[in-house]
Design a protein around this motif. Structure first.
Motif, mmCIF file in Angstrom:
data_model
loop_
_atom_site.group_PDB
_atom_site.id
_atom_site.type_symbol
_atom_site.label_atom_id
_atom_site.label_comp_id
_atom_site.label_asym_id
_atom_site.label_seq_id
_atom_site.Cartn_x
_atom_site.Cartn_y
_atom_site.Cartn_z
ATOM 1 N N LYS A 1 2.857 -0.414 3.657
ATOM 2 C CA LYS A 1 2.420 -1.686 4.256
ATOM 3 C C LYS A 1 2.395 -2.791 3.202
ATOM 4 O O LYS A 1 1.763 -2.661 2.162
ATOM 5 C CB LYS A 1 1.014 -1.497 4.855
ATOM 6 N N TYR B 1 0.843 -1.206 0.000
ATOM 7 C CA TYR B 1 0.000 0.000 0.000
ATOM 8 C C TYR B 1 0.877 1.255 0.000
ATOM 9 O O TYR B 1 2.075 1.192 0.338
ATOM 10 C CB TYR B 1 -0.939 0.005 1.209
ATOM 11 N N ASN C 1 -7.260 -11.350 11.556
ATOM 12 C CA ASN C 1 -7.479 -9.958 11.143
ATOM 13 C C ASN C 1 -6.194 -9.370 10.594
ATOM 14 O O ASN C 1 -5.128 -9.553 11.174
ATOM 15 C CB ASN C 1 -7.900 -9.098 12.327
ATOM 16 N N GLY C 2 -6.328 -8.671 9.472
ATOM 17 C CA GLY C 2 -5.165 -7.985 8.915
ATOM 18 C C GLY C 2 -4.236 -8.880 8.114
ATOM 19 O O GLY C 2 -3.174 -8.452 7.678
ATOM 20 N N ALA C 3 -4.648 -10.144 7.885
ATOM 21 C CA ALA C 3 -3.773 -11.093 7.185
ATOM 22 C C ALA C 3 -3.597 -10.748 5.711
ATOM 23 O O ALA C 3 -2.596 -11.104 5.098
ATOM 24 C CB ALA C 3 -4.321 -12.508 7.311
ATOM 25 N N GLY C 4 -4.598 -10.075 5.140
ATOM 26 C CA GLY C 4 -4.515 -9.728 3.718
ATOM 27 C C GLY C 4 -5.658 -10.280 2.876
ATOM 28 O O GLY C 4 -5.657 -10.143 1.660
ATOM 29 N N LYS C 5 -6.653 -10.883 3.541
ATOM 30 C CA LYS C 5 -7.765 -11.508 2.797
ATOM 31 C C LYS C 5 -8.548 -10.484 1.984
ATOM 32 O O LYS C 5 -8.821 -10.690 0.806
ATOM 33 C CB LYS C 5 -8.723 -12.236 3.760
ATOM 34 N N SER C 6 -8.905 -9.370 2.628
ATOM 35 C CA SER C 6 -9.702 -8.366 1.908
ATOM 36 C C SER C 6 -8.901 -7.764 0.767
ATOM 37 O O SER C 6 -9.456 -7.469 -0.299
ATOM 38 C CB SER C 6 -10.169 -7.252 2.847
ATOM 39 N N THR C 7 -7.610 -7.575 0.993
ATOM 40 C CA THR C 7 -6.761 -7.050 -0.084
ATOM 41 C C THR C 7 -6.827 -7.990 -1.285
ATOM 42 O O THR C 7 -7.014 -7.554 -2.427
ATOM 43 C CB THR C 7 -5.309 -6.902 0.420
HETATM 44 N N1 LIG Z 1 -5.880 1.100 1.885
HETATM 45 C C1 LIG Z 1 -4.926 0.678 2.706
HETATM 46 N N2 LIG Z 1 -3.833 1.420 2.943
HETATM 47 C C2 LIG Z 1 -2.840 0.993 3.756
HETATM 48 N N3 LIG Z 1 -2.872 -0.194 4.405
HETATM 49 C C3 LIG Z 1 -3.935 -0.985 4.215
HETATM 50 C C4 LIG Z 1 -5.024 -0.602 3.365
HETATM 51 N N4 LIG Z 1 -5.941 -1.604 3.378
HETATM 52 C C5 LIG Z 1 -5.454 -2.554 4.191
HETATM 53 N N5 LIG Z 1 -4.256 -2.196 4.696
HETATM 54 C C6 LIG Z 1 -3.399 -2.981 5.609
HETATM 55 O O1 LIG Z 1 -3.017 -4.170 4.939
HETATM 56 C C7 LIG Z 1 -3.052 -5.298 5.829
HETATM 57 C C8 LIG Z 1 -4.008 -6.359 5.292
HETATM 58 O O2 LIG Z 1 -5.340 -5.844 5.405
HETATM 59 P P1 LIG Z 1 -6.616 -6.641 4.886
HETATM 60 O O3 LIG Z 1 -7.808 -5.776 5.088
HETATM 61 O O4 LIG Z 1 -6.354 -7.172 3.532
HETATM 62 O O5 LIG Z 1 -6.659 -7.861 5.910
HETATM 63 P P2 LIG Z 1 -7.816 -8.912 6.207
HETATM 64 O O6 LIG Z 1 -7.146 -10.246 6.271
HETATM 65 O O7 LIG Z 1 -8.908 -8.759 5.240
HETATM 66 O O8 LIG Z 1 -8.320 -8.502 7.627
HETATM 67 P P3 LIG Z 1 -9.827 -8.457 8.201
HETATM 68 O O9 LIG Z 1 -10.200 -9.863 8.458
HETATM 69 O O10 LIG Z 1 -9.650 -7.643 9.451
HETATM 70 O O11 LIG Z 1 -10.661 -7.766 7.164
HETATM 71 C C9 LIG Z 1 -3.448 -4.719 7.186
HETATM 72 O O12 LIG Z 1 -2.267 -4.483 7.916
HETATM 73 C C10 LIG Z 1 -4.149 -3.429 6.849
HETATM 74 O O13 LIG Z 1 -4.007 -2.506 7.889
#
Ligand SMILES: Nc1ncnc2c1ncn2[C@@H]1O[C@H](COP(=O)(O)OP(=O)(O)OP(=O)(O)O)[C@@H](O)[C@H]1O
Length: 307
Positions: A22, A18, A44-50
C-alpha cells in the motif's frame, strides 16, 4: 543548528509504501514555519496518521527527507524526537497510574532530570491538579485527552502535534482543549493539528494542507483556501445553440456543458448573479433557465479530494 528562519518541520518528497504494497504517502513536500498553527486535513485513509507516525519515529519512511526543528530524523533521531510532542489519536494509559505518575514516567522516558520536571505545572495548565493522584481509569474522556496533551509536553518540545484530538469529544470539552492549545501556541509553540472538523481547522489554523491518496492537493494560508469558497457556480441555459464560449470579465471561468448550457464560475465578492446574467444578455443571448450553487469550505475540501 536551528535559527529562527529554520522551518519547524521540513518534509521533502516523502514516500511510504507499507509491507503489503500500500502506497500511503507519495511525494509529499511540506514546510511548517516556527510558531505556525498548521492544519493537516484529509479524508479517512489519506495518509495523515502515516505522516504523523513518521514524525513520531513510529513508522519508517520509504523515501524522502524529514527535518524536525532542523534535525534530520535519520541523522539526528534523538534531537528530532526531543523537539516534538505528539498527542496520539488513541487514548491509551496504564489505568493504575495516577496522572502525576504518568507524567513523571513520561518525563523519565525523555530523560528530563527530576529537578527540571514540570508535572505539577502541566497538571495545573490542563486543569487536572485535583485529579493528580486519582487513578487514570477514573478520569472522564475529556480529562484523559487533556492528560495526553500534558504527556506530550513533558519535555517542553517547541512543536506539538495533535492527531484528531477532538474525535468523539463533546463540544464543551473541545472548546476547553482548544483554550489550552491556544495558550501553548500563544507562548510560541508550533502546533500541527489533524482533524476531520473543517470548522475547527478554519478557526484555529493559519495554514492548511489537504492530503488525499497520499498526495498534497492543497497547501495554502487558511484565508486563501477560504477565498476559494468565494467562487460561485451558476449553470445557465440559453435560447440558442452556442458554437463558442462567450468571454466576459464578470466570469472567472466558463465551460460549455451542452449546446445551450454554460457553467459559469464567478467571484461572489466581485459580481452578483444579476450582473453575470446581464453580461450574457448583452451578448444577445436569451436566458431560459438558471441553477445556482453556493459553495462553502466543505465544498472546497470535497472538490479537492474528489479529483
Ligand atoms: N501498518 C499498515 N500496513 C499497511 N497499510 C497501512 C498501515 N497503516 C496504514 N495503512 C494504509 O495506508 C493508508 C493511509 O492510512 P493512514 O492511517 O495514514 O490514513 P489517515 O489519513 O490517517 O486516515 P484516518 O483519518 O482514518 O486515520 C490507508 O489505506 C491504510 O489502510
Amino acid at each position: 543548528m536551528t535559527s529562527s528562519s529554520t522551518p519547524a518541520i521540513r518534509i521533502e518528497d516523502l514516500g511510504k509504501t507499507y509491507a503489503g504494497g500500500k502506497r500511503a504517502l507519495d511525494g509529499v513536500s511540506l514546510e511548517v514555519k516556527q510558531g505556525e498553527f498548521f492544519g493537516l486535513l484529509g479524508p479517512n485513509g489519506a495518509g495523515k496518521s502515516t505522516l504523523i507516525n513518521i514524525l513520531a519515529g513510529l513508522v519508517t519512511k520509504s523515501e524522502g527527507k524529514v527535518d524536525i526543528w532542523g534535525f534530520d530524523i535519520d541523522q539526528h533521531p534523538r534531537n528530532a524526537k526531543l523537539s516534538i510532542g505528539i498527542v496520539p489519536q488513541e487514548i491509551l494509559f496504564d489505568p493504575f497510574f495516577t496522572p502525576r505518575e504518568a507524567l513523571e514516567i513520561q518525563a523519565g522516558l525523555y530523560g528530563v532530570p527530576k529537578g527540571e520536571r514540570r508535572s505539577d505545572e502541566l497538571l495545573a495548565a490542563m486543569r487536572l491538579t485535583d485529579k493528580a493522584h486519582a487513578y487514570s481509569r477514573t478520569l472522564s474522556g475529556g480529562m484523559k485527552r487533556r492528560l495526553l496533551v500534558a504527556k506530550a509536553m513533558v519535555h517542553s518540545p517547541p512543536i506539538l502535534v495533535l492527531d484528531e484530538p477532538t474525535a468523539g469529544v463533546d463540544i464543551e470539552l473541545r472548546q476547553q482543549l482548544w483554550e489550552y492549545v491556544k495558550e501553548l501556541h500563544a507562548s510560541g509553540v508550533t502546533v500541527i493539528l489533524t482533524t476531520h472538523y473543517l470548522e475547527e481547522a478554519e478557526q484555529l489554523c493559519e495554514r492548511i494542507a489537504i492530503i488525499n491518496h497520499g498526495k498534497v492537493v492543497a497547501n495554502e494560508p487558511t484565508r486563501q483556501l477560504l477565498s476559494r469558497a468565494q467562487e460561485k457556480n451558476v449553470v445557465v441555459t440559453v435560447d440558442r445553440d452556442l458554437s463558442e464560449v462567450p468571454a466576459n470579465i464578470c466570469f472567472d471561468k466558463v465551460v460549455l456543458e451542452g449546446e445551450r448550457s454554460l457553467a459559469i464560475t464567478y467571484q461572489k465578492d466581485k459580481v452578483n448573479a444579476g450582473e453575470v446574467l446581464a453580461a450574457l444578455q448583452r451578448d444577445g443571448l436569451g436566458i431560459v433557465d438558471v441553477v445556482t450553487r453556493e459553495p462553502d469550505l466543505e465544498d472546497v475540501f470535497l472538490s479537492l479530494v474528489r479529483r
